[in-house]
Design a protein around this motif. Structure first.
Motif, short mmCIF file in Angstrom:
data_model
loop_
_atom_site.label_atom_id
_atom_site.label_comp_id
_atom_site.label_asym_id
_atom_site.label_seq_id
_atom_site.Cartn_x
_atom_site.Cartn_y
_atom_site.Cartn_z
N SER A 58 0.85 -1.19 0.00
CA SER A 58 0.00 0.00 0.00
C SER A 58 0.88 1.24 0.00
O SER A 58 1.96 1.21 -0.58
CB SER A 58 -0.96 0.00 1.18
OG SER A 58 -2.02 0.91 0.95
N ALA A 59 0.46 2.30 0.70
CA ALA A 59 1.07 3.61 0.53
C ALA A 59 2.55 3.65 0.90
O ALA A 59 3.35 4.29 0.21
CB ALA A 59 0.31 4.65 1.35
N SER A 76 -1.49 2.67 4.94
CA SER A 76 -2.46 2.66 3.85
C SER A 76 -3.28 3.93 3.86
O SER A 76 -3.66 4.43 4.92
CB SER A 76 -3.40 1.46 3.97
OG SER A 76 -4.42 1.51 2.98
N ASP A 77 -3.60 4.44 2.65
CA ASP A 77 -4.62 5.48 2.56
C ASP A 77 -5.93 4.89 3.03
O ASP A 77 -6.23 3.71 2.80
CB ASP A 77 -4.75 5.96 1.11
CG ASP A 77 -3.66 6.94 0.73
OD1 ASP A 77 -3.68 8.06 1.26
OD2 ASP A 77 -2.79 6.57 -0.08
N ALA A 83 -7.56 1.60 1.16
CA ALA A 83 -7.32 1.66 -0.28
C ALA A 83 -6.42 0.51 -0.74
O ALA A 83 -5.66 -0.06 0.04
CB ALA A 83 -6.68 3.01 -0.64
N PRO A 85 -4.04 0.42 -3.84
CA PRO A 85 -3.50 1.09 -5.02
C PRO A 85 -3.09 0.10 -6.10
O PRO A 85 -2.37 -0.87 -5.84
CB PRO A 85 -2.30 1.86 -4.47
CG PRO A 85 -1.94 1.15 -3.21
CD PRO A 85 -3.22 0.65 -2.64
N SER A 384 -6.11 8.92 -4.39
CA SER A 384 -5.45 8.00 -3.46
C SER A 384 -6.41 7.39 -2.46
O SER A 384 -6.11 6.36 -1.86
CB SER A 384 -4.32 8.74 -2.72
OG SER A 384 -4.83 9.84 -1.99
N PHE A 403 -5.01 11.03 -11.98
CA PHE A 403 -4.96 9.70 -11.38
C PHE A 403 -5.57 8.62 -12.27
O PHE A 403 -5.11 7.48 -12.27
CB PHE A 403 -5.70 9.70 -10.04
CG PHE A 403 -4.84 10.13 -8.88
CD1 PHE A 403 -4.12 9.21 -8.14
CD2 PHE A 403 -4.73 11.47 -8.55
CE1 PHE A 403 -3.32 9.61 -7.08
CE2 PHE A 403 -3.94 11.88 -7.49
CZ PHE A 403 -3.22 10.94 -6.76
N THR A 404 -6.64 8.94 -13.01
CA THR A 404 -7.36 7.90 -13.72
C THR A 404 -8.17 8.49 -14.86
O THR A 404 -8.50 9.68 -14.84
CB THR A 404 -8.29 7.14 -12.76
OG1 THR A 404 -9.00 6.12 -13.47
CG2 THR A 404 -9.31 8.08 -12.13
#
Length: 727
Positions: A58-59, A76-77, A83, A85, A384, A403-404
């Motif tokens: 994760s983060a 983690s976010d 989240a 990722p 995020s 981001f997307t």
């Protein structure tokens, strides 16, 4: 384990204060072990670099120190769920919580605490012991692309809700952050924007929100933003970190940077930053070898490095994280989904209900459901914080995001839920792509429901408050064909509604999470009476805002590691401490919907307002609320305070509220105790809160513009220390 290792591990003693335990552990560490704890690599594969060995994924991740019993930092976010990722953890099944705005719309610290417990439980069961949760930037800019992660425009509501969420997380042996400290109110140019605000105004608004959250939740870590504050980056701003946070507020936890927000070694360390996070996104691993050399040369005192490490270890100990490290195990998915559904039910806000259009009659035979991907799921925000439950689908985004290029639809179809809620009815579906076709379908139905949406995402602000993809035209066409059309909004913040007078009902569902479709159906069918209240003002137009427009995003930089473009100076002195509804009050502006507004399926009446001054500058406020309707429902009476003095006065401030659920004809007294800081002004010279002698106006009502009851109270002068207790 060797005898030596056992002896060193026993340094941790459950009965000893966290600070002393941490100091003893730090005294046993080598220099390299200390340095290892103060910089964290990203915890998943990045470019050609594989996922760090030992990382859950994760983060960020920092290795353990087994000989001292210190677990690795698995971060983690988690503002809206744990989240995942880039799908680094296959088959991960996480609960997607409703958006922060929806959570704040409940005005329920109790529900905030429960969502925090859920987050902590799921994180601990997935191997995480640090959550980058507690998103709580005060909403100064309603176009901010991350507002869906945050809570409100009011410091009291924001601070209490964030604090309770953090307390819930940490009750499950998981450290939580609060973020992004401070004045981080827009995504446009976020890595270079300079937020300018005088100290007094900051202390009475954004900083007060963080102070309340720290007092309520005692988070183990705090994360500064990417932005500058009055010319200095937040992550190396000595006033913000050393003087206010660690000095005035005596914060004992650690300060971690945002990912890619560390800019130096010595300056950042000595300004109060304790940990460089997501080091691959920075220009250098500033807190790695450069920090070690700075300590060895004496440029950074060893005592300062020890303080940095002690704060990290101390926070782990404070949540009992050394004795209860995370253990991968199954989660109770069903009960967690039920919590998400209950929060969504309690936080959706009924904005209009002409002629009792809602709830929908149980005997209706034909319902037309139109638009908003309601056949697939519910909208969620990007970035995020993104949680992707199993079964999620994707749809095109209305604008470019860093981001997307797709938005995630959480697998909770409102269409499916409405068909289950109205089994006797023919519930038809149209995607809304052709307004004329949708209008024809609506005309043939007894009830038309249009699902409209606004997508928001980290790194990008919306350019205006309009619905994208020509949805206003769709609503106008449908409402013209079917009078009394119901509009369900799924938005990341306030939106304009040029069609408001033409429709029968409007329900603000925000981003409603894993069980959002079911929660929407519960409210539309009348199984649940809506109880949410707006945590933000809905402007009638962008021209009502302190800043009518935002800088061109193409001329700015929003992501760390990218070349900086033009500098941005955001002058928050325009509104000062008068954020949101306070600005509208000060400027005599009429919003589309005011802060605190929300309808129910019943009617409530207030009377018997009482004010009792309390020694030290506070007061107790009481009133009686009566349910005059014919349904059991929840109301949220709100108390506001103002001072009309020309030199030290202030406009209305929310000073308290209380949710109450009443049966028809039932009454109840509600009471709140006012924090004296909400009555005071910040005195920069004295570094204290100052309550001026004089008359104060107390107003009670259903929202910020409602003055159902009012009275005046005279208060003597008082000086309060930083923590708010009188002298």
């Amino acid at each position: 384990m060797t005898d030596s290792a056992q002896q060193e591990q026993q340094v941790y003693q459950a009965s000893a204060p966290a600070d002393r335990q941490a100091a003893e552990l730090v005294s046993k560490m080598t220099l390299d072990e200390k340095i290892m704890l103060v910089h964290t690599p990203v915890g998943f594969a990045l470019g050609d670099r594989p996922k760090p060995e030992g990382a859950v994924g994760s983060a960020a991740y920092t290795p353990a120190i087994p000989r001292l019993g210190i677990p690795g930092l698995q971060e983690s976010d988690a503002s809206l769920g744990v989240a995942n990722p880039a799908g680094v953890r296959p088959d991960d099944r996480m609960t997607a919580l409703p958006s922060g705005l929806l959570s704040a719309s409940t005005f329920s610290p109790t529900l905030a605490r429960r969502t925090g417990e859920l987050l902590g439980e799921e994180a601990h069961a997935r191997g995480f012991n640090v959550l980058l949760a507690g998103g709580m930037n005060l909403i100064r800019e309603p176009r901010n692309g991350r507002n869906f992660e945050y809570l409100s425009e009011d410091p009291l509501l924001t601070g209490l809700m964030a604090g309770e969420t953090v307390a819930g997380i940490q009750s499950r042996h998981v450290v939580s952050t609060v973020k992004h400290y401070a004045l981080n109110a827009q995504e446009t140019g976020r890595v270079q924007a300079d937020s300018v605000l005088a100290e007094g105004a900051a202390r009475e608004s954004d900083l007060l929100a963080f102070q309340l959250a720290l007092e309520t939740g005692q988070p183990g870590a705090i994360m500064p933003g990417y932005n500058k504050i009055n010319g200095e980056y937040a992550s190396e701003n000595a006033f913000l970190l050393n003087r206010v946070l660690k000095g005035d507020w005596r914060y004992p936890g650690w300060v971690m940077s945002d990912w890619g927000a560390t800019h130096s070694t010595e300056k950042a360390v000595m300004a109060g930053l304790d940990q460089q996070s997501g080091e691959e996104l920075d220009k250098a691993v500033f807190f790695g070898q450069p920090l070690k050399e700075a300590v060895e040369s004496g440029k950074v005192p060893m005592a300062r490095l020890d303080d940095m490490v002690r704060r990290i270890v101390r926070s782990l100990i404070a949540v009992d994280g050394l004795r209860h490290p995370p253990q991968p195990r199954p989660s109770d998915e069903a009960s967690h989904a039920a919590v998400a559904q209950e929060v969504a039910r309690q936080g959706m806000v009924l904005l209009k209900n002409s002629g009792g259009q809602l709830p929908i009659n149980a005997e209706v035979k034909r319902i037309a459901v139109i638009g908003g991907y309601a056949d697939k799921g519910v909208i969620s925000g990007g970035g995020s914080s993104q949680v992707i439950p199993a079964g999620s689908q994707r749809a095109p985004t209305p604008f470019k995001s860093v981001f997307t290029d797709t938005m995630v639809l959480h697998p909770s179809s409102p269409l499916t839920a409405l068909r289950a809620a109205f089994p006797q009815a023919e519930v038809s579906w149209d995607d809304g792509a052709d307004p004329a076709r949708a209008a024809a379908q609506a005309k043939a139905a007894e009830v038309a429901i249009v699902f409209a949406w606004q997508w928001q995402a980290e790194g990008t602000d919306v350019r205006d408050l309009s619905l994208p993809n020509h949805q206003d035209a769709l609503i106008e066409a449908v409402s013209a064909a079917r009078p009394g059309t119901v509009v369900v909004l799924q938005t990341g913040g306030p939106v304009k509604m040029p069609w408001l007078d033409q429709v029968g009902a409007v329900l603000e569902a925000w981003y409603p999470g894993s069980r959002g479709g079911e929660a929407i159906a519960d409210i539309l069918s009348g199984r649940v009476s809506p109880a949410g209240r707006l945590p933000v003002t809905f402007p009638a137009a962008e021209s009502q805002l302190p800043r009518h427009s935002l800088p061109d995003p193409d001329s700015t930089t929003a992501m760390p590691g990218q070349p900086l473009k033009q500098d941005i100076r955001v002058d928050y002195n325009i509104e000062g401490a008068d954020v949101g509804y306070r600005w509208f009050e000060r400027e005599a502006l009429k919003p589309l919907f005011p802060f605190g507004y929300g309808l129910t399926y019943s009617r409530f009446h207030y009377h018997n307002l009482k004010v009792e001054p309390v020694a030290g500058g506070g007061m107790r406020l009481r009133l009686t609320v009566v349910n005059n309707g014919n349904r059991t429902a929840t109301d949220t009476p709100q108390f506001y305070l103002s001072n009309g003095s020309s030199d030290h006065g202030f406009v209305k401030r929310l000073v308290g509220w209380q949710r109450v659920t009443l049966k028809p004809g039932e009454s109840s007294e509600v009471a709140v105790e006012v924090d004296p800081r909400l009555v005071a002004r910040w005195d920069t010279g004295q570094v204290k809160w100052h309550i001026y002698r004089g008359d104060y106006q107390v107003v009670a009502g259903a929202h910020a513009m409602d003055e159902a009851l009012s009275t005046t109270v005279h208060l003597p002068e008082a000086w309060l220390p930083i923590g708010g207790r009188s002298q």
